[in-house]
Design an enzyme around this catalytic site. Structure first.
Site, PDB file in Angstrom:
ATOM      1  CE  LYS A   1      -3.880  -2.193   2.411  1.00  0.00           C
ATOM      2  NZ  LYS A   1      -4.754  -2.104   3.591  1.00  0.00           N
TER       3      LYS A   1
ATOM      4  CE1 TYR B   1      -9.423  -2.559  -0.210  1.00  0.00           C
ATOM      5  CE2 TYR B   1      -8.696  -0.913  -1.793  1.00  0.00           C
ATOM      6  CZ  TYR B   1      -8.410  -1.872  -0.839  1.00  0.00           C
ATOM      7  OH  TYR B   1      -7.113  -2.160  -0.533  1.00  0.00           O
TER       8      TYR B   1
ATOM      9  CG  PHE C   1     -13.836   1.592   6.338  1.00  0.00           C
ATOM     10  CD1 PHE C   1     -13.323   0.980   5.204  1.00  0.00           C
ATOM     11  CD2 PHE C   1     -14.572   0.829   7.231  1.00  0.00           C
ATOM     12  CE1 PHE C   1     -13.535  -0.377   4.958  1.00  0.00           C
ATOM     13  CE2 PHE C   1     -14.789  -0.535   6.997  1.00  0.00           C
ATOM     14  CZ  PHE C   1     -14.270  -1.128   5.855  1.00  0.00           C
TER      15      PHE C   1
ATOM     16  CB  THR D   1      -6.632  -6.029  10.029  1.00  0.00           C
ATOM     17  OG1 THR D   1      -7.016  -7.129   9.197  1.00  0.00           O
ATOM     18  CG2 THR D   1      -6.961  -4.730   9.315  1.00  0.00           C
TER      19      THR D   1
ATOM     20  CG  ASN E   1      -3.384  -2.521   7.021  1.00  0.00           C
ATOM     21  OD1 ASN E   1      -3.200  -2.288   5.837  1.00  0.00           O
ATOM     22  ND2 ASN E   1      -4.467  -3.128   7.460  1.00  0.00           N
TER      23      ASN E   1
ATOM     24  CG  HIS F   1      -5.404  -6.360  -0.141  1.00  0.00           C
ATOM     25  ND1 HIS F   1      -6.627  -6.478   0.484  1.00  0.00           N
ATOM     26  CD2 HIS F   1      -5.442  -7.191  -1.220  1.00  0.00           C
ATOM     27  CE1 HIS F   1      -7.366  -7.337  -0.201  1.00  0.00           C
ATOM     28  NE2 HIS F   1      -6.676  -7.779  -1.243  1.00  0.00           N
TER      29      HIS F   1
ATOM     30  CD  GLU G   1      -8.591  -9.477  -3.708  1.00  0.00           C
ATOM     31  OE1 GLU G   1      -9.443  -9.089  -2.894  1.00  0.00           O
ATOM     32  OE2 GLU G   1      -7.488  -9.938  -3.352  1.00  0.00           O
TER      33      GLU G   1
END
Length: 139
Positions: A10, A50, A58, A92, A113, A116, A127
């Site tokens: 990320k 997402y 969120f 997570t 974090n 993914h 994905e």
């Protein structure tokens, strides 16, 4: 059984130049990186990726974060790759992650974090297909 899973390094991790260190943790765990590309995720890609979280409070913040800087999308391969990578990522919430996991080592917060990973083989296949063609994956 050898399988594939999907990973994203990320924006919080790429901004801190952690791609190589995270890749080392992945490879040290016995997973092979068979596809890898550094991209800037578009808003449309992030919203589609997402979509499952669209109704969650969120969602907007997550889309903004994932489009805020470059990410590294990856295809990982190995025995039990989905479960293995989830173990390697850690919880997570980095405060709850086991020592030596990517999130314990590198995550900034619950939101930032660092990585993914797919949560099932079906999701891994979906994905991977969003970011890679089969010819982009070199086993």
């Amino acid at each position: 059984m050898t399988e594939r899973t999907f990973s994203i390094i990320k924006p919080d991790a790429t901004a801190r130049n952690l791609t190589g260190r995270i890749n080392a943790v992945i490879e040290d765990a016995g997973l092979r990186i068979v596809g890898q590309r550094r991209i800037r995720m578009t808003r449309a890609q992030a919203e589609a990726f997402y979509d499952i979280h669209k109704e969650r409070p969120f969602y907007g913040e997550l889309v903004e974060f994932m489009t805020s800087g470059p990410v590294v999308v990856q295809v990982l391969e190995g025995v039990g790759a989905v479960a293995k990578y989830r173990e390697v990522m850690g919880a997570t919430n980095p405060a709850q992650a086991d020592d030596g996991t990517i999130r314990k080592l590198y995550a900034v917060s619950l939101g930032e974090n660092s990585v993914h990973g797919s949560d099932s083989q079906d999701n891994a296949n979906l994905e991977i297909g969003q970011f890679f063609a089969e010819e982009d994956i070199v086993g």
